[in-house]
Design a protein around this motif. Structure first.
Motif, PDB file in Angstrom:
ATOM      1  N   MET A 272       0.824  -1.197   0.000  1.00  0.00           N
ATOM      2  CA  MET A 272       0.000   0.000   0.000  1.00  0.00           C
ATOM      3  C   MET A 272       0.864   1.255   0.000  1.00  0.00           C
ATOM      4  O   MET A 272       1.974   1.242   0.514  1.00  0.00           O
ATOM      5  N   LYS A 273       0.330   2.331  -0.576  1.00  0.00           N
ATOM      6  CA  LYS A 273       1.095   3.596  -0.629  1.00  0.00           C
ATOM      7  C   LYS A 273       0.673   4.490   0.542  1.00  0.00           C
ATOM      8  O   LYS A 273      -0.510   4.754   0.737  1.00  0.00           O
ATOM      9  N   ILE A 274       1.687   4.918   1.289  1.00  0.00           N
ATOM     10  CA  ILE A 274       1.426   5.698   2.503  1.00  0.00           C
ATOM     11  C   ILE A 274       1.973   7.109   2.335  1.00  0.00           C
ATOM     12  O   ILE A 274       3.117   7.283   1.904  1.00  0.00           O
ATOM     13  N   LEU A 275       1.156   8.093   2.679  1.00  0.00           N
ATOM     14  CA  LEU A 275       1.636   9.473   2.721  1.00  0.00           C
ATOM     15  C   LEU A 275       1.813   9.834   4.197  1.00  0.00           C
ATOM     16  O   LEU A 275       0.863   9.728   4.972  1.00  0.00           O
ATOM     17  N   SER A 276       3.037  10.186   4.583  1.00  0.00           N
ATOM     18  CA  SER A 276       3.295  10.412   6.012  1.00  0.00           C
ATOM     19  C   SER A 276       3.827  11.810   6.266  1.00  0.00           C
ATOM     20  O   SER A 276       4.524  12.387   5.430  1.00  0.00           O
TER      21      SER A 276
ATOM     22  N   THR B 215       9.977  -2.143   1.939  1.00  0.00           N
ATOM     23  CA  THR B 215       9.635  -0.723   1.797  1.00  0.00           C
ATOM     24  C   THR B 215      10.259  -0.161   0.528  1.00  0.00           C
ATOM     25  O   THR B 215      11.349  -0.574   0.136  1.00  0.00           O
ATOM     26  N   LYS B 216       9.544   0.762  -0.074  1.00  0.00           N
ATOM     27  CA  LYS B 216      10.102   1.470  -1.232  1.00  0.00           C
ATOM     28  C   LYS B 216       9.793   2.949  -1.045  1.00  0.00           C
ATOM     29  O   LYS B 216       8.616   3.323  -0.907  1.00  0.00           O
ATOM     30  N   ILE B 217      10.841   3.761  -0.995  1.00  0.00           N
ATOM     31  CA  ILE B 217      10.635   5.202  -0.785  1.00  0.00           C
ATOM     32  C   ILE B 217      10.353   5.864  -2.140  1.00  0.00           C
ATOM     33  O   ILE B 217      11.196   5.837  -3.030  1.00  0.00           O
ATOM     34  N   LEU B 218       9.175   6.444  -2.263  1.00  0.00           N
ATOM     35  CA  LEU B 218       8.834   7.134  -3.509  1.00  0.00           C
ATOM     36  C   LEU B 218       9.154   8.626  -3.404  1.00  0.00           C
ATOM     37  O   LEU B 218       9.415   9.286  -4.398  1.00  0.00           O
ATOM     38  N   ALA B 219       9.092   9.148  -2.184  1.00  0.00           N
ATOM     39  CA  ALA B 219       9.472  10.554  -1.954  1.00  0.00           C
ATOM     40  C   ALA B 219       9.857  10.701  -0.495  1.00  0.00           C
ATOM     41  O   ALA B 219       9.248  10.082   0.379  1.00  0.00           O
ATOM     42  N   ASN B 220      10.871  11.512  -0.244  1.00  0.00           N
ATOM     43  CA  ASN B 220      11.310  11.774   1.131  1.00  0.00           C
ATOM     44  C   ASN B 220      11.787  13.217   1.173  1.00  0.00           C
ATOM     45  O   ASN B 220      12.911  13.517   0.796  1.00  0.00           O
ATOM     46  N   VAL B 221      10.917  14.118   1.594  1.00  0.00           N
ATOM     47  CA  VAL B 221      11.250  15.549   1.563  1.00  0.00           C
ATOM     48  C   VAL B 221      11.344  16.075   2.996  1.00  0.00           C
ATOM     49  O   VAL B 221      10.472  15.790   3.821  1.00  0.00           O
ATOM     50  N   ILE B 222      12.419  16.794   3.261  1.00  0.00           N
ATOM     51  CA  ILE B 222      12.608  17.375   4.600  1.00  0.00           C
ATOM     52  C   ILE B 222      12.989  18.839   4.427  1.00  0.00           C
ATOM     53  O   ILE B 222      13.946  19.146   3.721  1.00  0.00           O
ATOM     54  N   SER B 223      12.218  19.708   5.068  1.00  0.00           N
ATOM     55  CA  SER B 223      12.603  21.113   5.073  1.00  0.00           C
ATOM     56  C   SER B 223      13.106  21.430   6.473  1.00  0.00           C
ATOM     57  O   SER B 223      12.363  21.384   7.440  1.00  0.00           O
ATOM     58  N   SER B 224      14.386  21.708   6.563  1.00  0.00           N
ATOM     59  CA  SER B 224      15.003  21.880   7.876  1.00  0.00           C
ATOM     60  C   SER B 224      14.930  23.328   8.329  1.00  0.00           C
ATOM     61  O   SER B 224      15.048  24.251   7.525  1.00  0.00           O
TER      62      SER B 224
ATOM     63  N   GLU C  16       5.561  14.462   9.265  1.00  0.00           N
ATOM     64  CA  GLU C  16       6.293  14.551  10.536  1.00  0.00           C
ATOM     65  C   GLU C  16       6.610  16.024  10.804  1.00  0.00           C
ATOM     66  O   GLU C  16       7.333  16.660  10.029  1.00  0.00           O
ATOM     67  N   THR C  17       6.052  16.546  11.902  1.00  0.00           N
ATOM     68  CA  THR C  17       6.361  17.945  12.284  1.00  0.00           C
ATOM     69  C   THR C  17       6.531  18.053  13.803  1.00  0.00           C
ATOM     70  O   THR C  17       6.167  19.069  14.383  1.00  0.00           O
ATOM     71  N   SER C  18       7.087  17.005  14.433  1.00  0.00           N
ATOM     72  CA  SER C  18       7.076  17.026  15.906  1.00  0.00           C
ATOM     73  C   SER C  18       8.056  18.026  16.497  1.00  0.00           C
ATOM     74  O   SER C  18       7.913  18.454  17.628  1.00  0.00           O
ATOM     75  N   CYS C  19       9.076  18.400  15.707  1.00  0.00           N
ATOM     76  CA  CYS C  19      10.096  19.270  16.279  1.00  0.00           C
ATOM     77  C   CYS C  19      10.382  20.409  15.299  1.00  0.00           C
ATOM     78  O   CYS C  19       9.523  21.257  15.073  1.00  0.00           O
ATOM     79  N   ASP C  20      11.546  20.414  14.684  1.00  0.00           N
ATOM     80  CA  ASP C  20      11.897  21.559  13.834  1.00  0.00           C
ATOM     81  C   ASP C  20      12.084  21.183  12.371  1.00  0.00           C
ATOM     82  O   ASP C  20      12.574  21.993  11.595  1.00  0.00           O
ATOM     83  N   ASP C  21      11.717  19.986  11.970  1.00  0.00           N
ATOM     84  CA  ASP C  21      11.798  19.629  10.558  1.00  0.00           C
ATOM     85  C   ASP C  21      10.394  19.380  10.018  1.00  0.00           C
ATOM     86  O   ASP C  21       9.627  18.643  10.635  1.00  0.00           O
ATOM     87  N   THR C  22      10.096  20.000   8.874  1.00  0.00           N
ATOM     88  CA  THR C  22       8.829  19.704   8.202  1.00  0.00           C
ATOM     89  C   THR C  22       9.131  18.599   7.199  1.00  0.00           C
ATOM     90  O   THR C  22       9.874  18.827   6.241  1.00  0.00           O
ATOM     91  N   ALA C  23       8.578  17.403   7.442  1.00  0.00           N
ATOM     92  CA  ALA C  23       8.939  16.277   6.580  1.00  0.00           C
ATOM     93  C   ALA C  23       7.687  15.566   6.081  1.00  0.00           C
ATOM     94  O   ALA C  23       6.745  15.322   6.837  1.00  0.00           O
ATOM     95  N   ILE C  24       7.697  15.268   4.781  1.00  0.00           N
ATOM     96  CA  ILE C  24       6.606  14.475   4.183  1.00  0.00           C
ATOM     97  C   ILE C  24       7.242  13.400   3.302  1.00  0.00           C
ATOM     98  O   ILE C  24       8.207  13.667   2.578  1.00  0.00           O
ATOM     99  N   ALA C  25       6.718  12.182   3.433  1.00  0.00           N
ATOM    100  CA  ALA C  25       7.234  11.085   2.607  1.00  0.00           C
ATOM    101  C   ALA C  25       6.078  10.351   1.962  1.00  0.00           C
ATOM    102  O   ALA C  25       4.941  10.389   2.451  1.00  0.00           O
ATOM    103  N   ILE C  26       6.383   9.680   0.861  1.00  0.00           N
ATOM    104  CA  ILE C  26       5.432   8.739   0.264  1.00  0.00           C
ATOM    105  C   ILE C  26       6.186   7.418   0.160  1.00  0.00           C
ATOM    106  O   ILE C  26       7.272   7.354  -0.441  1.00  0.00           O
ATOM    107  N   VAL C  27       5.661   6.410   0.840  1.00  0.00           N
ATOM    108  CA  VAL C  27       6.392   5.146   0.973  1.00  0.00           C
ATOM    109  C   VAL C  27       5.448   4.002   0.631  1.00  0.00           C
ATOM    110  O   VAL C  27       4.292   3.988   1.081  1.00  0.00           O
ATOM    111  N   GLU C  28       5.970   3.066  -0.137  1.00  0.00           N
ATOM    112  CA  GLU C  28       5.169   1.876  -0.424  1.00  0.00           C
ATOM    113  C   GLU C  28       5.606   0.781   0.553  1.00  0.00           C
ATOM    114  O   GLU C  28       6.789   0.439   0.622  1.00  0.00           O
TER     115      GLU C  28
END
Ligand code: KG4
Ligand code: ZN
Length: 358
Positions: free
Chosen positions: A1-5, A29-38, A7-19
């Motif tokens: 299944m494709k998961i959109l996740s 697992t297969k990483i389709l996108a892994n974006v982090i704005s620090s 993460e904003t618990s601290c100081d990084d805005t992160a969004i991933a799309i992982v199969e």
């Protein structure tokens, strides 16, 4: 299944799309996108994170990071409903204003797309950052019982895992976390934020140039020989503060002494972490030791484990990019919870800023 996740618990805005596929024991697992704005540059000025500033940055960054993730995964906005099967977000622990930003974004997506949502635990994410590997070494070494050392900016914990439904906290820091200790010492030495990165670079250079150096400053190794599995790092932070004050008074505070302090700080922190982890692993007859969290990116910690374990246990550490905060690990933790039928109601899901792993 494709998961959109998210993460904003601290100081990084992160969004991933992982199969994610299969049951948890055979996860692939297969990483389709892994974006982090620090936000590192923003918080470097104050030497630590200011929660409301962090939340404001998340608010600015979430949509651009989301768009970038879709672009990388080659998913059109109009296809989202077709292409994404599950939304996962961190619900805690972390800074409440920061958590609220990601949680609200995730809830809106889940509601609009009519997709299931899982609010997961950030610490569980760190533990499962180790699972973002599909290689043979990982598959061969992931044997139970297993001990996890979780070392991040906010946590220093030891877990025992005897089966995948039972992740048991065995000890944790009584005051500062090891990452926090690195950060505060770096602040005292005016090195920059996040402190662990700066201290470990200076320590590594120093080690390479001074192979036979003997520790000079007698810094404390708190609780290294205590019977339990707890930690304490605030005394070390204070000891370094007093040491720098004394060196300044004696006019001996200079580049060389700062390098020595960095080297000695890294030595004592890693000594305590390795010793206590091995003690727990021996006491439960563990097969595997696994490390995770931002401090697990530390090269000295990794090499000390390899050296001290001496083939007695299998040793696993995440890819260094997965050690620090990211949303890929959150997708995997969410998948684990989803497989356990722990879905949330998108209208009722709430932040759990002190959240323990259930
Ligand atoms: O897991 P993480 O990215 O965020 C939290 O959940 O806290 O961990 C951040 C922490 C910071 O304290 C940072 O100084 C530390 O990880 N860190 C390191 C290294 N890289 C990051 N500490 C020691 N050595 C490193 N190479
Ligand atoms: Zn973290």
């Amino acid at each position: 299944m494709k998961i959109l996740s998210i993460e904003t618990s601290c100081d990084d805005t992160a969004i991933a799309i992982v199969e994610c596929q299969n049951d948890f024991e055979n996860l692939s697992t297969k990483i389709l996108a892994n974006v982090i704005s620090s936000q590192t540059k923003l918080h470097a000025k104050s030497g630590g994170i200011i929660p409301n500033l962090a939340a404001r940055e998340h608010e600015k960054n979430l949509i651009p990071v989301f768009k970038e993730a879709l672009k990388l995964a080659k998913i059109k906005e109009s296809d989202l409903k077709k292409k994404i099967d599950l939304i996962v977000t961190t619900k805690g622990p972390g800074l409440q204003p920061s958590l609220l930003m990601g949680l609200n974004f995730a809830k809106t997506l889940s509601y609009i797309l009519n997709k299931p949502i899982v609010g997961t635990n950030h610490l569980l994410g760190h533990i499962f950052s180790n699972f973002v590997r599909n290689d043979e070494e990982f598959k061969n070494n992931i044997k139970l019982p297993l001990v996890v050392l979780l070392v991040s900016g906010g946590h220093t914990q030891l877990y025992k895992i005897t089966n995948w439904n039972n992740i048991e906290l065995m000890g944790e820091t009584l005051d500062d976390a090891s990452g926090e200790c690195f950060d505060k010492i770096a602040k005292t030495l005016k090195l920059g934020y996040p402190g662990g990165v700066f201290i470990s670079k200076i320590a590594e250079n120093f080690r390479n140039k001074n192979k036979n150096y003997k520790l000079e400053f007698n810094l404390p190794k708190p609780l290294i020989n205590s019977k339990d599995y707890n930690f304490s790092f605030s005394g070390l932070k204070t000891a370094v503060l007093y040491l720098t004050q004394k060196l300044k008074k004696d006019k001996k505070y200079n580049k060389k002494t700062v390098e020595k302090i960095c080297f000695e700080t890294e030595e004592v922190i890693t000594d305590v972490l390795v010793k206590k982890t091995l003690k727990l692993a021996e006491s439960i007859n563990a097969k595997t030791i696994m490390i995770s969290g931002g401090v697990s990116a530390n090269k000295r910690l990794r090499s000390k484990f390899v050296e001290k374990i001496n083939n007695q246990f299998d040793f696993l550490c995440p890819d260094r990019l997965m050690s620090t905060d990211n949303a890929v690990m959150i997708a995997v933790a969410g998948y684990y919870e989803y497989l356990k039928n722990k879905q949330d109601d998108c209208l009722l899901l709430e932040v759990d800023s002190n959240g323990k792993i259930e």
